[in-house]
Design a protein around this motif. Structure first.
Motif, short mmCIF file in Angstrom:
data_model
loop_
_atom_site.label_atom_id
_atom_site.label_comp_id
_atom_site.label_asym_id
_atom_site.label_seq_id
_atom_site.Cartn_x
_atom_site.Cartn_y
_atom_site.Cartn_z
N VAL A 1 12.00 -4.17 -7.21
CA VAL A 1 11.12 -4.28 -5.91
C VAL A 1 10.19 -2.63 -5.79
CG1 VAL A 1 10.44 -4.42 -2.99
CG2 VAL A 1 11.70 -5.61 -4.48
N THR A 2 8.56 -2.43 -6.29
CA THR A 2 8.02 -1.57 -6.38
C THR A 2 6.52 -1.51 -4.93
OG1 THR A 2 6.36 -2.71 -7.67
CG2 THR A 2 8.21 -1.11 -8.61
N ASN A 3 6.67 -2.65 -3.97
CA ASN A 3 6.28 -2.56 -3.23
C ASN A 3 6.43 -3.20 -2.00
OD1 ASN A 3 4.80 -3.88 -5.13
ND2 ASN A 3 3.31 -4.35 -3.56
N VAL A 4 6.96 -3.05 -0.61
CA VAL A 4 6.99 -4.33 -0.04
C VAL A 4 5.69 -4.14 0.65
CG1 VAL A 4 8.04 -4.93 2.02
CG2 VAL A 4 9.42 -3.50 0.00
N ALA B 1 8.45 -5.88 -12.84
CA ALA B 1 8.55 -5.13 -11.16
C ALA B 1 7.96 -6.60 -10.41
CB ALA B 1 7.43 -3.96 -11.36
N CYS B 2 7.99 -6.06 -9.37
CA CYS B 2 7.58 -7.55 -8.13
C CYS B 2 6.89 -6.63 -7.14
CB CYS B 2 8.51 -8.19 -8.43
SG CYS B 2 10.05 -7.72 -7.74
N GLY B 3 6.84 -7.36 -6.27
CA GLY B 3 6.08 -6.88 -4.44
C GLY B 3 7.14 -7.08 -4.04
N GLY B 4 7.62 -6.92 -2.95
CA GLY B 4 8.60 -8.16 -2.10
C GLY B 4 7.73 -8.24 -0.95
N VAL C 1 7.10 -11.23 -5.41
CA VAL C 1 5.93 -12.03 -6.25
C VAL C 1 5.52 -10.54 -7.80
CG1 VAL C 1 3.94 -10.49 -4.55
CG2 VAL C 1 3.13 -12.07 -6.35
N GLY C 2 4.93 -11.58 -8.64
CA GLY C 2 4.56 -10.61 -9.38
C GLY C 2 4.00 -11.38 -10.84
N MET C 3 2.90 -10.35 -12.21
CA MET C 3 2.70 -11.37 -12.64
C MET C 3 2.47 -11.24 -13.87
SD MET C 3 -0.79 -8.29 -11.83
CE MET C 3 -1.21 -7.68 -9.95
N GLU D 1 -2.75 -14.07 1.79
CA GLU D 1 -1.95 -14.38 0.16
C GLU D 1 -0.52 -14.15 0.56
OE1 GLU D 1 -5.36 -14.80 -2.82
OE2 GLU D 1 -4.61 -12.34 -2.80
N TYR D 2 0.03 -12.90 0.76
CA TYR D 2 1.19 -12.80 0.45
C TYR D 2 1.89 -13.41 1.61
CZ TYR D 2 0.95 -8.41 -1.64
OH TYR D 2 0.54 -7.40 -2.75
N ARG D 3 0.71 -14.33 3.08
CA ARG D 3 2.07 -14.95 3.81
C ARG D 3 1.61 -16.42 3.02
NH1 ARG D 3 -2.20 -13.76 7.53
NH2 ARG D 3 -1.68 -12.16 8.29
N GLN E 1 -5.40 -8.40 -9.74
CA GLN E 1 -5.69 -7.96 -8.26
C GLN E 1 -4.40 -8.10 -7.46
OE1 GLN E 1 -7.30 -10.77 -10.29
NE2 GLN E 1 -6.54 -12.06 -8.26
N LEU E 2 -3.93 -7.13 -7.04
CA LEU E 2 -2.68 -7.06 -5.57
C LEU E 2 -3.55 -8.32 -5.15
CD1 LEU E 2 -1.61 -3.68 -6.48
CD2 LEU E 2 0.04 -5.36 -6.73
N GLU E 3 -2.18 -8.62 -4.18
CA GLU E 3 -2.39 -9.61 -2.84
C GLU E 3 -3.38 -9.52 -1.95
OE1 GLU E 3 0.52 -9.52 -4.66
OE2 GLU E 3 -0.46 -10.83 -5.87
N THR E 4 -3.99 -10.26 -1.13
CA THR E 4 -4.26 -10.67 0.14
C THR E 4 -3.25 -10.37 1.40
OG1 THR E 4 -5.37 -12.56 -0.06
CG2 THR E 4 -6.65 -10.63 -0.88
N1 HPA Z 1 2.21 -7.92 -6.09
C1 HPA Z 1 1.91 -8.81 -7.25
N2 HPA Z 1 2.22 -7.94 -8.95
C2 HPA Z 1 3.21 -6.50 -8.29
C3 HPA Z 1 3.45 -6.60 -7.26
C4 HPA Z 1 2.57 -7.01 -5.95
O1 HPA Z 1 2.81 -6.49 -4.62
N3 HPA Z 1 4.19 -5.22 -6.92
C5 HPA Z 1 4.51 -5.44 -8.63
N4 HPA Z 1 3.85 -6.09 -8.93
#
Ligand code: HPA
Length: 281
Positions: A242-245, A122-125, A218-220, A206-208, A200-203
């Motif tokens: 992409v699970t969240n943008v 999974a990743c954030g877009g 981005v992912g873990m 951090e996304y910027r 923790q997800l990004e601030t």
């Molecule tokens: N950030 C990091 N890892 C993730 C995210 C995210 O937004 N969504 C899914 N895995």
């Protein structure tokens, strides 16, 4: 290498061989490809003709996932006639595992014979054109974990001290995936994956920053496994859902349950593409 370093390398290899031997004792299947099924992406299981299922707890030295979305079983079988080994569940650095522990199963799957690694996750877009549920074809990665699974004495039997990373993801496999996506009408966006430790997800800042660095998602996970695979000269295909943008100027709280549900919704398309690639490679 110092005597201590050599001892450490020998112990690490011994542990890999022990795990390999236990799996070998359960099935003679020689996998061509190794699959890492990420969060919400375990549905590929349905398509597998299973020969043997081994809970991680029964394999010496295998790390056990602490996150309840990752079940923790190694499955050997055939996917459309192609012999494969699949990890249902993986561990992450944020669980407290070292990156050497995180990549242990990938190394064992290589020793079992797999020359190809398919990683999913999974990743954030980070690109505003992305939508939740989109699939991203990983064409490169950024190691932003502040660590590497290759730190420490090099395991010469596995690969070189300074492995090349100029083609982290295999071009030929990626082309096969892109062609399959076109044929099937599946949206597949090429992108660069930045691996962070989490949990923790990004601030927004951090996304910027990640966007400015050249990352598209981005992912873990993914990054340590790909490094270990390239060290062992495996060809890698990476597809992330992409699970969240993440739009830093319009931030929305990320909800882990939504992230998991979105990954599950993307799973049938992911499975379709992986099956197409494996039968054509
Ligand atoms: N950030 C990091 N890892 C993730 C995210 C995210 O937004 N969504 C899914 N895995």
């Amino acid at each position: 290498m110092s005597r201590e370093g050599r001892g450490e390398a020998e112990r690490a290899l011994e542990a890999l061989r022990e795990a390999q031997a236990v799996i070998r004792s359960r099935t003679p299947l020689e996998p061509r490809a190794a699959l890492v099924l990420g969060t919400g992406l375990g549905g590929l299981h349905e398509a597998l003709e299973v020969e043997e299922t081994i809970p991680y707890g029964e394999i010496p030295h295998f790390p056990r996932p602490s996150v309840d979305t990752h079940s923790g079983r190694l499955v050997l079988g055939h996917l459309d006639e192609v012999p494969v080994v699949a990890m249902e569940g993986r561990v992450h650095g944020y669980e407290g595992y070292t990156l050497q522990e995180v990549v242990f199963p990938v190394r064992v799957m290589r020793l079992l014979g797999a020359g190809t690694l398919v990683v999913s996750g999974a990743c954030g877009g980070l690109d505003r054109r992305m939508r939740p549920g989109d699939l991203v074809l990983l064409d490169d990665q950024i190691n932003f974990m502040g660590d590497s699974p290759l730190v420490g004495p090099n395991l010469e039997e596995l690969g070189p001290r300074f492995p090349d990373m100029s083609e982290a993801f295999d071009r030929r496999l990626s082309e096969l995936a892109a062609t399959a996506a076109l044929e099937r009408g599946i949206r597949l966006i090429p992108g660069v994956y930045a691996g962070v430790v989490g949990p923790q997800l990004e601030t927004p800042a951090e996304y910027r920053m990640l966007r400015a660095m050249g990352a598209d998602v981005v992912g873990m996970s993914v990054v340590p496994e790909v490094i270990a695979a390239r060290h062992m000269a495996m060809q890698v295909l990476g597809i992330a859902a992409v699970t969240n943008v993440c739009l830093p100027d319009a931030p929305e709280p990320a909800d882990v349950q939504v992230i998991i549900r979105t990954a599950q919704a993307a799973e049938p398309r992911m499975t379709r593409l992986v099956r197409d690639v494996l039968t054509r490679m």
